[in-house]
Design a protein around this motif. Structure first.
Motif, PDB file in Angstrom:
ATOM      1  N   ALA A  38      -9.346  -3.712  -5.542  1.00 27.82           N
ATOM      2  CA  ALA A  38      -8.669  -3.081  -6.680  1.00 27.82           C
ATOM      3  C   ALA A  38      -8.252  -1.684  -6.275  1.00 27.82           C
ATOM      4  O   ALA A  38      -9.016  -0.951  -5.650  1.00 27.82           O
ATOM      5  CB  ALA A  38      -9.593  -3.023  -7.896  1.00 27.82           C
ATOM      6  N   LYS A  39      -7.023  -1.318  -6.604  1.00 26.42           N
ATOM      7  CA  LYS A  39      -6.511   0.012  -6.287  1.00 26.42           C
ATOM      8  C   LYS A  39      -5.691   0.519  -7.470  1.00 26.42           C
ATOM      9  O   LYS A  39      -4.655  -0.063  -7.809  1.00 26.42           O
ATOM     10  CB  LYS A  39      -5.631  -0.050  -5.040  1.00 26.42           C
ATOM     11  N   MET A  40      -6.181   1.577  -8.085  1.00 27.84           N
ATOM     12  CA  MET A  40      -5.473   2.176  -9.211  1.00 27.84           C
ATOM     13  C   MET A  40      -4.533   3.275  -8.712  1.00 27.84           C
ATOM     14  O   MET A  40      -4.797   3.913  -7.689  1.00 27.84           O
ATOM     15  CB  MET A  40      -6.462   2.812 -10.195  1.00 27.84           C
TER      16      MET A  40
ATOM     17  N   LEU B  65      -4.641   4.369 -13.949  1.00 22.27           N
ATOM     18  CA  LEU B  65      -5.895   4.891 -14.495  1.00 22.27           C
ATOM     19  C   LEU B  65      -5.690   5.446 -15.897  1.00 22.27           C
ATOM     20  O   LEU B  65      -6.530   5.270 -16.780  1.00 22.27           O
ATOM     21  CB  LEU B  65      -6.469   5.975 -13.574  1.00 22.27           C
TER      22      LEU B  65
ATOM     23  N   ARG C 151     -11.524  12.170 -13.641  1.00 19.09           N
ATOM     24  CA  ARG C 151     -10.189  11.953 -13.086  1.00 19.09           C
ATOM     25  C   ARG C 151      -9.110  12.083 -14.164  1.00 19.09           C
ATOM     26  O   ARG C 151      -8.047  12.651 -13.923  1.00 19.09           O
ATOM     27  CB  ARG C 151     -10.135  10.581 -12.412  1.00 19.09           C
TER      28      ARG C 151
ATOM     29  N   TRP D 292     -16.277  14.388  -8.360  1.00 19.83           N
ATOM     30  CA  TRP D 292     -15.865  13.001  -8.633  1.00 19.83           C
ATOM     31  C   TRP D 292     -16.777  12.019  -7.875  1.00 19.83           C
ATOM     32  O   TRP D 292     -17.214  11.022  -8.430  1.00 19.83           O
ATOM     33  CB  TRP D 292     -14.413  12.738  -8.204  1.00 19.83           C
ATOM     34  N   ILE D 293     -17.008  12.344  -6.616  1.00 13.84           N
ATOM     35  CA  ILE D 293     -17.860  11.461  -5.802  1.00 13.84           C
ATOM     36  C   ILE D 293     -19.282  11.471  -6.352  1.00 13.84           C
ATOM     37  O   ILE D 293     -19.964  10.433  -6.388  1.00 13.84           O
ATOM     38  CB  ILE D 293     -17.835  11.904  -4.323  1.00 13.84           C
TER      39      ILE D 293
ATOM     40  N   GLU E  79     -16.524   2.048  -2.301  1.00 15.39           N
ATOM     41  CA  GLU E  79     -15.373   2.893  -2.622  1.00 15.39           C
ATOM     42  C   GLU E  79     -14.833   3.510  -1.343  1.00 15.39           C
ATOM     43  O   GLU E  79     -15.598   4.071  -0.547  1.00 15.39           O
ATOM     44  CB  GLU E  79     -15.793   4.037  -3.561  1.00 15.39           C
TER      45      GLU E  79
ATOM     46  N   CYS F 285     -12.639   6.408  -0.556  1.00 14.87           N
ATOM     47  CA  CYS F 285     -11.940   7.609  -1.025  1.00 14.87           C
ATOM     48  C   CYS F 285     -11.430   8.376   0.184  1.00 14.87           C
ATOM     49  O   CYS F 285     -11.969   9.431   0.557  1.00 14.87           O
ATOM     50  CB  CYS F 285     -12.875   8.461  -1.880  1.00 14.87           C
TER      51      CYS F 285
ATOM     52  N   PRO G  94      -6.703   4.314   2.392  1.00 14.99           N
ATOM     53  CA  PRO G  94      -7.773   3.340   2.108  1.00 14.99           C
ATOM     54  C   PRO G  94      -7.407   1.925   2.558  1.00 14.99           C
ATOM     55  O   PRO G  94      -8.293   1.144   2.921  1.00 14.99           O
ATOM     56  CB  PRO G  94      -7.930   3.418   0.590  1.00 14.99           C
TER      57      PRO G  94
ATOM     58  N   PHE H 155     -13.047  -0.719  -3.751  1.00  7.74           N
ATOM     59  CA  PHE H 155     -12.269   0.108  -4.656  1.00  7.74           C
ATOM     60  C   PHE H 155     -11.492   1.083  -3.792  1.00  7.74           C
ATOM     61  O   PHE H 155     -12.093   1.917  -3.101  1.00  7.74           O
ATOM     62  CB  PHE H 155     -13.207   0.811  -5.640  1.00  7.74           C
ATOM     63  N   LEU H 156     -10.178   0.956  -3.813  1.00  7.96           N
ATOM     64  CA  LEU H 156      -9.352   1.668  -2.840  1.00  7.96           C
ATOM     65  C   LEU H 156      -8.786   2.954  -3.411  1.00  7.96           C
ATOM     66  O   LEU H 156      -8.062   2.935  -4.419  1.00  7.96           O
ATOM     67  CB  LEU H 156      -8.212   0.761  -2.378  1.00  7.96           C
TER      68      LEU H 156
ATOM     69  N   LYS I 206      -8.931   7.342  -4.328  1.00 10.67           N
ATOM     70  CA  LYS I 206      -9.738   8.159  -5.228  1.00 10.67           C
ATOM     71  C   LYS I 206      -9.438   7.942  -6.699  1.00 10.67           C
ATOM     72  O   LYS I 206     -10.154   8.440  -7.552  1.00 10.67           O
ATOM     73  CB  LYS I 206      -9.588   9.636  -4.860  1.00 10.67           C
ATOM     74  N   TRP I 207      -8.389   7.175  -7.025  1.00 11.52           N
ATOM     75  CA  TRP I 207      -8.080   6.895  -8.439  1.00 11.52           C
ATOM     76  C   TRP I 207      -8.762   5.630  -8.929  1.00 11.52           C
ATOM     77  O   TRP I 207      -8.489   5.153 -10.027  1.00 11.52           O
ATOM     78  CB  TRP I 207      -6.561   6.812  -8.661  1.00 11.52           C
ATOM     79  N   THR I 208      -9.631   5.091  -8.094  1.00 11.53           N
ATOM     80  CA  THR I 208     -10.297   3.833  -8.465  1.00 11.53           C
ATOM     81  C   THR I 208     -11.813   3.983  -8.461  1.00 11.53           C
ATOM     82  O   THR I 208     -12.498   3.485  -7.583  1.00 11.53           O
ATOM     83  CB  THR I 208      -9.903   2.693  -7.494  1.00 11.53           C
ATOM     84  N   PRO I 209     -12.358   4.716  -9.447  1.00 12.89           N
ATOM     85  CA  PRO I 209     -13.815   4.782  -9.503  1.00 12.89           C
ATOM     86  C   PRO I 209     -14.370   3.391  -9.784  1.00 12.89           C
ATOM     87  O   PRO I 209     -13.718   2.579 -10.445  1.00 12.89           O
ATOM     88  CB  PRO I 209     -14.081   5.721 -10.682  1.00 12.89           C
TER      89      PRO I 209
END
Lengths: 434, 434
Positions: free
Chosen positions: A394-396, A401, A427, B251-252, B330, B332, B336, B350-351, B353-356
């Motif tokens: 999954a990639k947003m 988002l 985010r 975020w991380i 993830e 990040c 990715p 999860f690819l 940084k917009w995909t937590p």
């Protein structure tokens, strides 16, 4: 004599339920013994495996002789006759061709909010195949277990096959070499399963263990499930033949006996829409049993678990078959394709009178490791799928988002998982600020 | 403080192995108790279930109240706020859209000898979903279990959810209704698993049981495996984040905490190619922990099982990740997709940084039921595939049987299975005579 049933009998439903729920396997409870063996192998490694092999297989080994050497394998393979070699090579080629079509596809797409979604399949890194020793040491099972793993792309393939008193079937080693097996260990039982699951000084651990075995092997597989993957816990084999009167009773008789000869606990059932034909098949079975080499096995199986069921039409046959969820199903009827469409639960279907189940056991192409004991209700035969696993992707984007992040945050809050919500909120706040 | 690792330290390899093999779960051995409960439910049916529910959930029921009535479900669903309702509906729609793409295709082809080969997929008839009660009673898990079953075409879907002291989460009932569940039983524990596997007077047996649960539920699932299908034995959750310096440490930090807050045994690991960034994330975690609602859970998880690993480059990160085979991964990093190509074992990726990871827990589309404890080495997350099974098909013609029958007969003889050979020979003789 097998049991005879007529679907129009008043007591049919009760008797059929009894047939469905009959427990054919009387496995000894070996769980405590197996737990000890696994603990021993984990604690003492090679030493435990060697001692247990000396005890159970009457075979004194050293760690460096746990695996067959290349020379030993070559020497055993040289004993294989040309005819056997050619038959195994043809079987391997056909099994490989069938299983190559099973390799699943990766997928990736962009959805309506601009998110990239999908999945990717990757092979298990190492697999271990258990092959029983003695009477049930079947080269065909080596092919059926190893080839799907090889097709899946498994890098390292090991076999464990016990060699009681040092006796090995050369065809098993030949089949292993033919299907890309790297290492063949001459060990068996729960100790072999434990060694493959946890590793020892000499035996490298694998990620997945497949293959049939006795009660000890089955209990060990159940115990190591989770530490490694396993295929299934197989029970006694079974066949259901649906046949109309347009068949030679003797052909159907030998088809039924080809299951019965595996094991006294095997089950062979005929469903027919012609009671006279059913009786003719039973007579033909008795005649074949007079001379069959394995009559001491096939006879008790047929007498204790065999059944001949008469129905009014083939729709009724399909309905009963679906309740039985047979491992093997032969459709010896005029239009087997039409009848097949009505089958919802079966491990493998053999269509038409030119497809005896034995073809599927050896050379048809599909796998012969199939769900027994009605487990075709929820599971499938062995395949390439058993040796691959799926990673979801999954990639947003920032916009994606924004579109769905607030709903995720809301659900996190409703489950009192604050940090889940915060990971989205941090985010979203950044996006709103910028 | 979590553990800090540097791949260039002399003791790295030994410490990393220890991290890999750390047993985070300390399940009590409840197997004997569970065996008794299962035997009791099999022997006494409803009566046993009702007594055990009174004992463990302090809830006096009668057989006719084991399932929620339609009125009760409607009344509970009416309590759900519009915002929660909309969020769950969006999640359900996205999960459904993703899983619909998983439905596998039937195949059929005619091969070089004229044999028709192939396979057909059919749904499991009935599935039972276990939903934990109390704190871990997550509506999102209802969607993640029920929707793949519904997409697969499962005809009958049941849920068991314990309601200790009669307390139920209305969102769980709403999620169940949203995903096509037919019956919701207010029972839990090993007795619920036993009732779904074997059936009682009131509770109809199912063919497959999925869903998470405590040690009793896990032991019961392991025991009924074979009688019914099960999904997996899930362990504590885990996340691995691979992040470079181009990330906001906070975020991380919340991403790591979103696993840690599940369970004191959960594990959150960061791999970075920048030691300073790693320390900044650890500092950010500590700051968040000062105020996090579930800090009494997330704090111990992070201190006891958290890790920050510094590597020289992202290739090293991928290699360590593959050894960990994380449930959630993830990525990040700047590219990715490129890094993802190097990942061979992971439940879900999860690819970017917009995909937590929380997006995947709720609303991304992929399933959140994923392999834990390194079992991504050999297994996949829950999917439509868990609710379908494959029947293989083979149909010979006379010419096809002539082509490969002799080899099957030969192999049958080599395995001393005479009737197998005879079933082929009888047909070949007929062809040769005519």
């Amino acid at each position: 004599m097998p049991q005879f049933f007529d679907i129009d009998d008043a007591e049919f439903e009760a008797r059929f339920e009894t047939l469905l729920n009959a427990k054919r396997e009387d496995s000894p409870d070996v769980d405590a013994i197996v737990a000890d063996i696994i603990a021993d192998v984990r604690a003492r490694g090679d030493r435990a495996v060697l001692e247990l092999t000396a005890k159970f297989d009457r075979l004194d080994l050293t760690a460096d002789r746990l695996a067959f050497s290349a020379d030993e394998i070559a020497a055993e393979c040289a004993k294989v006759s040309d005819k056997d070699r050619e038959a195994l090579e043809l079987a391997a080629a056909r099994i490989r061709a069938y299983h190559e079509k099973q390799m699943p596809d990766d997928r990736s797409w962009i959805d309506d909010i601009g998110a990239t979604l999908g999945w990717r399949w990757t092979p298990v890194s190492a697999a271990g195949l258990y092959v029983p020793g003695g009477l049930a040491s079947y080269p065909s099972s080596v092919l059926m277990n190893a080839i799907p793993a090889q097709v899946a792309g498994v890098k390292r393939l090991a076999i464990c096959v016990p060699t009681p008193d040092g006796v090995i079937n050369p065809l098993v080693l030949f089949a292993a070499r033919l299907s890309g097996v790297d290492t063949i260990y001459r060990i068996g039982g729960a100790q072999a399963v434990a060694a493959m699951a946890y590793g020892t000084e000499t035996i490298q651990a694998v990620d997945k263990i497949t293959g049939p075995g006795n009660a000890f092997v089955a209990a060990a597989k159940r115990r190591v499930f989770g530490k490694v993957g396993i295929d299934m816990i197989a029970g006694p084999s079974e066949i259901l033949v649906i046949a109309d009167r347009h068949n030679d009773p003797d052909w159907i008789a030998v088809d039924l006996l080809s299951q019965a000869e595996h094991d006294k606990s095997a089950q062979s059932v005929l469903i027919t829409d012609d009671a006279d034909f059913g009786r003719a098949v039973a007579t033909a079975v008795d005649k074949r049993l007079e001379t069959l080499e394995r009559r001491a096995i096939a006879g008790p199986s047929w007498r204790d678990y065999g059944a001949v069921i008469t129905v009014r039409d083939l729709d009724q046959a399909a309905a009963l078959s679906n309740r039985m969820a047979p491992e093997h199903l032969e459709l010896c009827v005029d239009d087997p394709d039409a009848l097949s469409e009505k089958i919802t639960h079966a491990g493998a279907i053999f269509l038409g009178k030119w497809t005896p189940e034995a073809i599927g056991d050896y050379i048809g192409g599909p796998n012969h490791v199939l769900p027994t004991a009605r487990s075709a209700r929820f599971s499938s035969g062995l395949s390439v799928m058993d040796f691959v696993k799926r990673t979801t992707l999954a990639k947003m984007t920032p916009a994606a988002l924004r579109a769905i992040g607030p709903a995720a945050e809301r659900l996190a809050q409703s489950e009192s998982l604050e940090a889940h919500g915060l990971s989205v909120r941090a985010r979203l706040d950044h996006l709103n600020e910028s």
